[in-house]
Motif scaffolding. Structure first.
Motif, mmCIF file in Angstrom:
data_model
loop_
_atom_site.group_PDB
_atom_site.id
_atom_site.type_symbol
_atom_site.label_atom_id
_atom_site.label_comp_id
_atom_site.label_asym_id
_atom_site.label_seq_id
_atom_site.Cartn_x
_atom_site.Cartn_y
_atom_site.Cartn_z
ATOM 1 N N LEU A 1 48.935 9.262 5.781
ATOM 2 C CA LEU A 1 48.260 9.815 4.611
ATOM 3 C C LEU A 1 48.885 11.159 4.276
ATOM 4 O O LEU A 1 48.999 12.028 5.136
ATOM 5 N N VAL A 2 49.287 11.321 3.024
ATOM 6 C CA VAL A 2 49.855 12.595 2.564
ATOM 7 C C VAL A 2 48.749 13.444 1.963
ATOM 8 O O VAL A 2 48.579 14.602 2.308
ATOM 9 N N THR A 3 47.980 12.864 1.062
ATOM 10 C CA THR A 3 46.895 13.584 0.406
ATOM 11 C C THR A 3 45.979 12.586 -0.293
ATOM 12 O O THR A 3 46.281 11.395 -0.373
ATOM 13 N N TRP A 4 44.877 13.087 -0.783
ATOM 14 C CA TRP A 4 43.956 12.276 -1.580
ATOM 15 C C TRP A 4 43.259 13.196 -2.568
ATOM 16 O O TRP A 4 43.195 14.403 -2.377
ATOM 17 N N GLU A 5 42.769 12.620 -3.639
ATOM 18 C CA GLU A 5 42.051 13.387 -4.660
ATOM 19 C C GLU A 5 40.890 12.576 -5.190
ATOM 20 O O GLU A 5 40.983 11.360 -5.325
ATOM 21 N N SER B 1 49.484 18.695 -4.730
ATOM 22 C CA SER B 1 48.194 18.048 -4.514
ATOM 23 C C SER B 1 47.750 18.205 -3.061
ATOM 24 O O SER B 1 46.592 18.506 -2.784
ATOM 25 N N ALA B 2 48.677 18.020 -2.136
ATOM 26 C CA ALA B 2 48.348 18.131 -0.709
ATOM 27 C C ALA B 2 47.916 19.554 -0.347
ATOM 28 O O ALA B 2 47.018 19.740 0.466
ATOM 29 N N GLN B 3 48.540 20.550 -0.953
ATOM 30 C CA GLN B 3 48.161 21.934 -0.681
ATOM 31 C C GLN B 3 46.745 22.219 -1.156
ATOM 32 O O GLN B 3 46.003 22.965 -0.507
#
Length: 97
Positions: free
Chosen positions: A30-34, A88-90
């Motif tokens: 998983l890199v990121t989620w929104e 987004s990940a930040q």
């Protein structure tokens, strides 16, 4: 070569269930989620080899609790695409347990 995969689904519970399935069945991360629309849509971004990401997205879109809004795989993403994902990940500041 690596790839990024995107899965957008209705509801946080359905997203967690789909993510769990993707991570258990494929060698992806998983890199990121929104969350969008007050959590009604959740987008997850994963990364791994092209074949692993495609396999994960295939598993993530099967037998979901709610309909999948969108999904896709980008092999060898452009550097500007990577910058957008990193931004987004930040924002999410994903932490390990």
């Amino acid at each position: 070569m690596y790839a990024v995969g995107f899965l957008e689904i209705q509801g946080l519970t359905a997203a967690i269930e789909a993510l769990d399935r993707m991570l258990k069945t494929s060698d992806v991360e998983l890199v990121t989620w929104e969350k969008k629309l007050g959590g009604r849509l959740v987008t997850m971004i994963i990364k791994g080899s092209v074949s692993a990401v495609q396999e994960a997205i295939d598993h993530g879109t099967r037998d979901t609790l709610y309909p999948v809004a969108a999904h896709g795989v980008i092999a060898n993403p452009h550097e500007e695409t990577i910058k957008m994902i990193e931004k987004s990940a930040q924002k999410q500041q994903i932490e390990k347990w």
